[in-house]
Design a protein around this motif. Structure first.
Motif, PDB file in Angstrom:
ATOM      1  N   TRP A  67      38.906 -41.494  89.095  1.00 50.79           N
ATOM      2  CA  TRP A  67      39.750 -42.491  89.338  1.00 50.79           C
ATOM      3  C   TRP A  67      40.991 -42.552  88.547  1.00 50.79           C
ATOM      4  O   TRP A  67      41.838 -43.304  88.824  1.00 50.79           O
ATOM      5  CB  TRP A  67      38.924 -43.882  89.796  1.00 50.79           C
ATOM      6  N   LEU A  97      38.952 -48.147  97.168  1.00 53.61           N
ATOM      7  CA  LEU A  97      37.729 -47.233  96.984  1.00 53.61           C
ATOM      8  C   LEU A  97      37.520 -47.131  95.591  1.00 53.61           C
ATOM      9  O   LEU A  97      36.327 -46.841  95.308  1.00 53.61           O
ATOM     10  CB  LEU A  97      38.274 -45.757  97.598  1.00 53.61           C
ATOM     11  N   PRO A 101      33.213 -47.684  95.617  1.00 53.50           N
ATOM     12  CA  PRO A 101      33.281 -46.415  96.113  1.00 53.50           C
ATOM     13  C   PRO A 101      32.261 -46.159  97.301  1.00 53.50           C
ATOM     14  O   PRO A 101      31.403 -46.763  97.443  1.00 53.50           O
ATOM     15  CB  PRO A 101      32.632 -45.640  94.775  1.00 53.50           C
ATOM     16  N   LEU A 102      32.607 -45.253  97.999  1.00 55.12           N
ATOM     17  CA  LEU A 102      31.681 -44.887  99.068  1.00 55.12           C
ATOM     18  C   LEU A 102      30.402 -44.412  98.569  1.00 55.12           C
ATOM     19  O   LEU A 102      30.184 -43.581  97.666  1.00 55.12           O
ATOM     20  CB  LEU A 102      32.382 -43.889  99.897  1.00 55.12           C
TER      21      LEU A 102
END
Length: 104
Positions: A67, A97, A101-102
């Motif tokens: 990131w 995101l 986060p996923l």
């Protein structure tokens, strides 16, 4: 003075003025080309430096720094970018995101 002599002197002055304008135009065109070439060389140098920095940063990949790399490559300031495209949705997706986060 006769009409013929007046016309001849006016014609001579016109040719002289036209020659001066052509010389001035050629000089200004040469100066413009010199400025454009200088600007092009500066742009090439800055692009090469930016590319070298990008390549060196791309080689330094560590887990957990994804990131930070995304943040460096993206401009998150909407007022600073003068793009014609609206990238606000993509910006909001990337920020969301980053914050959440996923889960895989």
């Amino acid at each position: 003075m006769t009409d013929k002599s007046v016309l001849e002197s006016a014609d001579a002055n016109s040719r002289k003025q036209e020659a001066e304008w052509k010389e001035k135009a050629i000089q200004e065109l040469e100066e413009w080309y010199a400025r454009q070439d200088e600007k092009l060389q500066k742009t090439k140098a800055s692009n090469r430096a930016a590319e070298e920095a990008f390549v060196s940063d791309a080689e330094d990949v560590f887990p957990g720094t994804e990131w930070e790399r995304v943040a460096q490559l993206c401009d998150f300031n909407p007022k600073a970018s003068k793009q014609a495209k609206d990238v606000s949705r993509m910006r909001s997706v990337l920020i969301s995101l980053k914050q959440a986060p996923l889960v895989r």
